[in-house]
Design a protein around this motif. Structure first.
Motif, mmCIF file in Angstrom:
data_model
loop_
_atom_site.group_PDB
_atom_site.id
_atom_site.type_symbol
_atom_site.label_atom_id
_atom_site.label_comp_id
_atom_site.label_asym_id
_atom_site.label_seq_id
_atom_site.Cartn_x
_atom_site.Cartn_y
_atom_site.Cartn_z
ATOM 1 N N HIS A 99 0.866 -1.185 0.000
ATOM 2 C CA HIS A 99 0.000 0.000 0.000
ATOM 3 C C HIS A 99 0.901 1.234 0.000
ATOM 4 O O HIS A 99 2.045 1.175 0.471
ATOM 5 N N PRO B 86 0.623 5.844 -0.088
ATOM 6 C CA PRO B 86 -0.203 7.052 -0.120
ATOM 7 C C PRO B 86 -0.339 7.549 -1.561
ATOM 8 O O PRO B 86 0.585 7.405 -2.364
ATOM 9 N N ASN C 29 -4.852 5.858 0.672
ATOM 10 C CA ASN C 29 -3.809 4.928 0.227
ATOM 11 C C ASN C 29 -4.357 4.019 -0.863
ATOM 12 O O ASN C 29 -5.559 3.735 -0.887
#
Lengths: 156, 156
Positions: free
Chosen positions: A118, A120, A128
């Motif tokens: 993941h 941002p 995210n």
């Protein structure tokens, strides 16, 4: 608790197993994919696939069903990291969907997902992008479907 | 008649337009994608999407429905090339599916496909792989879905 722990990064999770019954295969296909090998046993036997099998769209949508059932469990887990409980949003799409083997009537498919990473999103602060490897295996262990999916998660 | 002519290589074909009614959106989502923004108007308004919208799987499956309706017309066209009438088989999968914009309840989506190319498959004599660009546009002309699909066609 970190986001890595919450998303189970690196773990392959078994989502559940689904038996594709003939009536369900035909009901889905009559609405969305009425090709002969999805809607008619007799015509399917004479077709290039040799028997009634589930529409690939049906197999993919069924992965989503089991994926969500499992996610509901995760969302019930108390988030103990900083900030509010992460909230799942829409998916921007996915890549490389492969229908590797027909799913014939009566076959049971076991669906899995593996959270890969993941990050941002620069353009959407507080969100995210979580990427997943999504797979389904038949009763002989052969992979019948795989794709690389993604979902936006509000984490801010 | 060549295969290029039969497959309409290079032409963008409008497949049809579909209005996504709330009841249909919820019925699909209850079965396959029961996220709040797909199954409950009130909860959807308070969600990150701000209103009831179709599951992306529903939008994709509806592209398939209209794609097949148009293909049935093509299959009725008399094949005048060499060899037997080409016969459509299964799809091996697709690439780069993008859900670009939510399809809110009441929106009408116009689906298209553009046949890009076809080539013989070395490993399956008598079969060609036909690749397509698949798209859907809402009533303002914005693209809501696109993906690069493929289908096996028996041409030998």
């Amino acid at each position: 608790m970190t986001l890595d722990e919450y998303f189970l990064i690196g773990e392959t999770v078994t989502l559940g197993s689904h038996k594709f019954e003939p009536e369900e295969i035909k009901a889905f296909a009559r609405k969305y994919d009425p090709q002969v090998f999805h809607v008619d046993e007799e015509a399917a036997r004479k077709s290039v696939l040799g028997g009634l099998c589930a529409s690939g769209w049906h197999t993919a949508a069924t992965w989503m069903k089991y994926n969500l059932e499992k996610r509901m469990e995760t969302e019930g887990v108390r988030w103990t990291g900083p900030g509010p409980q992460p909230e799942f949003g829409p998916s921007p799409g996915f890549r490389n969907l492969k229908w590797l083997k027909p799913v014939y009537a009566g076959e049971t498919v076991t669906f899995t997902r593996t959270a890969l990473a993941h990050r941002p999103l620069a353009g959407r602060p507080g969100w995210n992008l979580l990427t997943l490897r999504s797979e389904g295996f038949d009763s002989t262990g052969d992979k019948v479907i795989e794709f690389d999916s993604a979902v936006l998660v509000k984490v801010g």
